[in-house]
Design an enzyme around this catalytic site. Structure first.
Site, PDB file in Angstrom:
ATOM      1  CD  GLU A 196      -2.705  -0.369   2.441  1.00 35.60           C
ATOM      2  OE1 GLU A 196      -3.069  -0.440   3.268  1.00 35.60           O
ATOM      3  OE2 GLU A 196      -3.924  -1.513   1.737  1.00 35.60           O
ATOM      4  CD  GLU A 267      -4.512  -5.598   2.582  1.00 33.86           C
ATOM      5  OE1 GLU A 267      -5.651  -5.676   3.599  1.00 33.86           O
ATOM      6  OE2 GLU A 267      -3.340  -5.588   2.589  1.00 33.86           O
TER       7      GLU A 267
END
Length: 845
Positions: A196, A267
């Site tokens: 991320e 995710e």
């Protein structure tokens, strides 16, 4: 005679050698076949493993958050839930807690974990980091990295890149040595570098761009034969695959940044992680199923559930304020038990999507928009009958009718129906036909059979500690992740003339802290404590105090709840008390951060002596607990292991805040006194893995920060999901288990495809009682059903006939089953069958 004997002996010897060589050759050939490498590539449709396109259903399971003894059951249940891939982070601070000293044993045995996954015939995605976040202390980065001169984390910094490269090569070389990559015949088909990064990239400007390019080149240069992804990194450099994280990637993901890359979802958050002070939060399985079906209908070929099993943040491993229990509302709960209906409904979804596999991976996509809230997405393979369709209703309040290929389909509010042959509805995301369960915490008879004989050891308050700082030392740097606790002491003089003269006037002690929590004593008297929260770490502790003329002595205990796990410039985060002053003196405010010198010390004496272990117990003098104790006190007692083989936990009723150990193993941080907005403790039960326990005389040690707690209220519980339910509407789609795909056709495996409710007990248990049954309009959920205004009187009798004494039962959901007198007192009501049963072991066993 001898000559013939020699000839025979010689021929026999040759034959034995040839046979032996043949067997050896066959064995080597078999071994070669067994360990044959698989090429993993990709295109704009999917990953391609050994020449075959794959739909990948993956789940995150983190090896340090459960025990090696639990891994086989968790992995097996994940596979039975329809997963074919397990995703895990690699935890740098677990494997290299001290620079150059490595740990790959116990819960850190990554190789063993991956080989267990391989044994179950599943793939592995390895998320290397170096930064992982994961609500794990310091985002997985080891503390010692902070002290490398000139270092800046996660940017184009020479020192950080040198240490990262060494770590990355060490992990990947270990995987290669164990032949765990798909190219070597192993299960690892995909890797991830960084995590991320787009969330922090702008803070580092051009250095951030250079760092991402560097990370990409590093792993690709190792030629390991697997593709690599970067999640939440839309500008991932080639050949990196940019992937999505979030709840609804079917709508929020802009898509791959190149046409030759597949759409991947790394995710899909199955719930929300919890922090102390949180109110309960959940994500419904209907919402998860809708999001997954939508993603696959829009060219998705890979989804990963984060988490599929969350597990436990043992010891001091969680990030700041994060609870010991992690992602408990996942399909497999903290104890590795199937959380129904989340587990079963997603399993049915995977079955439905697998029925669509051929058209999804080889067909041409098409889209129709028949109405404002409706949408049709379907895939057809030219020249064949292969076709799969997804009919979506985005109206959140009402069902919608969709006409598709000459047929009308009624689609429930905010749901997607899946038609793997473009004709037959085999699954709807909002209609749950899998069974439900309610988790029970049953007080253990064995562990609680006698009153706990608590003994206590109270830490001494430090007086004048060494130190010459004019401000309290920063708490992360002071503790160096060796303890949650840092002591601060200072002395200051107050002239009698400076004390308030006015009757009723008071002086106040004011401490501004950057977090996380704080305990304060003045002249040996406990003043109280304060704390921040996950969202607002900083807080101010302020209390009226009585000062004496002359020297006054102040003691503060700074408390950590874990290191931060997100954001830029992580190496420059600070916490702990920062400003200390006395208000209300006639001479004005006395700023102790400027006028006094501070001494400090790391940790508790009990920690230094290791008194949480049998060996360390003897190093201090324990006193019998008299029913009341000050804060900063250690408690110890013994207990027998809870009966049965079910999961076990300790319920920390009556306690405040601190740490728990069982037989020297760190169970985790507890914080009962931090109440959520509903006035409740965020977490009450704390998991004790069975591998931590002995049959008898288990040592329980608790370090409690707060005074006047009630350890006598602590008890041990057994965890089960023996309350099993079903909640099925008569207009639901029958289970996807009725269907199979044969070439281009979807066919029923039985002559009569009908709607049924299934109830199933776990282990060797059987249905011992029907606690609720209603065919009508019941309300509530599993563990809390009540009758509505409509109910078939024979509901309970029918269910008992089908289910009592059985490990599993199937009940037809239709009017003829429950309205045997053919009377329907509420004809205009669409009926629902709600059932709740109790599972138990047969008394004979």
């Amino acid at each position: 005679m001898r000559k013939h004997s020699l000839d025979r002996w010689f021929l026999t010897a040759i034959l034995v050698v040839l046979l032996s060589s043949s067997c050896t050759f066959a064995s080597k050939k078999e071994m070669k076949k067994k360990t044959k490498g698989k090429e993993v590539t990709y295109d704009g449709t999917s990953l391609i493993v050994d020449g075959k396109r794959e739909l990948l259903f993956s789940g995150s399971i983190h090896y340090p958050r459960s025990t090696p003894e639990m891994w086989p059951s968790i992995i097996k249940r994940a596979k039975q839930g329809g997963l074919n891939t397990i995703q895990t982070y690699v935890f740098w601070n677990v494997h290299e807690p001290e620079q150059g000293k490595f740990n790959f044993s116990g819960r850190a045995d990554l190789v063993k974990f991956i080989k267990l996954i391989q044994k179950n015939g599943m793939y592995v995605t390895l998320r290397l980091g170096p930064f992982i976040q994961a609500e794990w202390t310091h985002g997985g980065l080891p503390y010692w990295l902070r002290e490398v001169p000139g270092i800046f984390f996660r940017t184009d910094n020479k020192q950080f890149k040198e240490h990262t490269e060494r770590y990355v090569r060490m992990i990947l070389d270990k995987m290669k040595e164990e032949k765990l990559f798909a190219s070597q015949g192993g299960p690892i088909i995909l890797g991830q570098i960084e995590n991320e990064y787009s969330a922090v990239q702008r803070a580092y400007k051009e250095d951030g761009v250079n760092y991402i390019k560097w990370g990409s080149k590093l792993v690709n240069s190792m030629n390991l034969g697997i593709p690599w992804v970067m999640c939440k990194q839309n500008d991932a450099p080639d050949p990196m695959i940019n992937a999505c994280n979030g709840r609804h990637c079917g709508d929020t993901f802009p898509g791959p940044n190149k046409d030759n890359k597949p759409s991947m979802w790394t995710e899909n958050w199955t719930t929300q992680f919890r922090v102390f002070g949180d109110a309960p939060v959940k994500r419904s399985v209907e919402d998860i199923a809708f999001s997954v079906a939508r993603f696959f209908s829009k060219n998705g070929s890979h989804v990963n559930y984060y988490m599929y099993h969350g597990g436990t943040n043992f010891g001091r491993t969680s990030a700041h304020y994060v609870t010991t229990r992690y992602y408990d509302d996942a399909p497999l709960d903290e104890y590795g038990l199937e959380r129904e209906p989340k587990y079963g409904h997603l399993k049915h979804l995977h079955n439905a999507l697998n029925l669509c596999k051929k058209p999804l991976l080889w067909g041409q996509p098409r889209t129709e928009k028949p109405g404002k809230d409706t949408e049709i997405r379907y895939y057809e393979q030219p020249g064949t009958k292969s076709c799969a369709a997804f009919l979506a209703n985005n109206n959140t309040e009402a069902a919608e009718t969709i006409k598709f290929r000459g047929r009308d389909y009624v689609i429930a509010p905010r749901s997607i129906s899946i038609l793997p042959d473009c004709k037959t509805v085999v699954y709807n995301t909002a209609q749950i036909v899998s069974h439900h369960t309610s988790r029970n915490f049953m007080k253990s008879k064995q562990a609680n059979k006698k009153k706990f004989d608590f003994k206590v050891f109270t830490e001494s308050l430090p007086k004048k500690l060494e130190g010459n700082s004019y401000v309290p030392v920063e708490l992360y740097g002071l503790t160096k992740d060796k303890s949650d606790y840092g002591w601060y002491t200072t002395s200051f003089k107050v002239h009698e003339n400076h004390l308030p003269k006015k009757t009723g006037a008071k002086t106040n002690l004011r401490i501004a802290s950057l977090g996380h929590a704080l305990h304060v004593w003045l002249n040996g008297e406990y003043l109280g404590n304060g704390h921040g929260s996950h969202d607002e770490k900083s807080f101010v502790f302020q209390k009226p105090v009585t000062l004496k003329a002359g020297e006054n002595h102040l003691v503060m205990l700074g408390v950590l709840t874990g290191f931060p796990d997100s954001g830029s410039y992580l190496e420059h985060r600070y916490t702990g008390p920062r400003s200390v002053s006395i208000l209300g003196l006639s001479s004005g405010t006395l700023d102790l951060t400027e006028s006094s010198k501070w001494g400090n010390k790391v940790g508790m004496e009990g920690e230094r002596l290791g008194i949480q272990t049998e060996k360390g117990l003897k190093k201090v003098k324990w006193e019998k607990f008299s029913g009341k104790a000050p804060g900063i006190t250690w408690y110890q007692t013994y207990f027998d292991a809870p009966e049965s083989e079910s999961a076990a936990a300790i319920r920390m009723s009556g306690m405040g805040k601190g740490l728990i150990w069982v037989n020297g193993e760190g169970v985790g941080r507890y914080w009962m006194s931090f109440l959520n907005p509903l006035g409740q403790s965020t977490q009450i039960e704390y998991h004790i893995p069975r591998s931590f326990l002995k049959p008898k005389k288990n040592l329980l040690v608790i370090f409690e920060e707060e005074p006047n707690v009630k350890p006598e209220l602590i008890d041990f519980v057994i965890v089960n999901r023996d309350t099993v339910c079903s909640y099925v509407g008569e207009n639901y789609t029958p289970s996807v288990g009725h269907w199979i795909r044969k070439q281009d056709e979807v066919k029923a495996i039985t002559d009569n495809v009908s709607l049924t409710a299934t109830l199933k007990c776990s282990g060797n248990k059987k249905i011992a009682a029907v606690e609720f049954a209603s065919f009508g309009n019941p309300i509530g959920d599993c563990g809390n059903f009540t009758l509505g205004t409509c109910n078939a009187p024979v509901s309970k009798q029918v269910v008992e006939k089908h289910c009592l004494g059985k490990a599993e039962c199937v009940i037809p959901v239709n009017k003829s089953t429950f309205q045997q007198d053919k009377k329907d007192s509420c004809k205009n009501v669409v009926k629902t069958l709600a059932v709740q049963v109790k599972c138990a072991r047969d008394k004979k066993n």
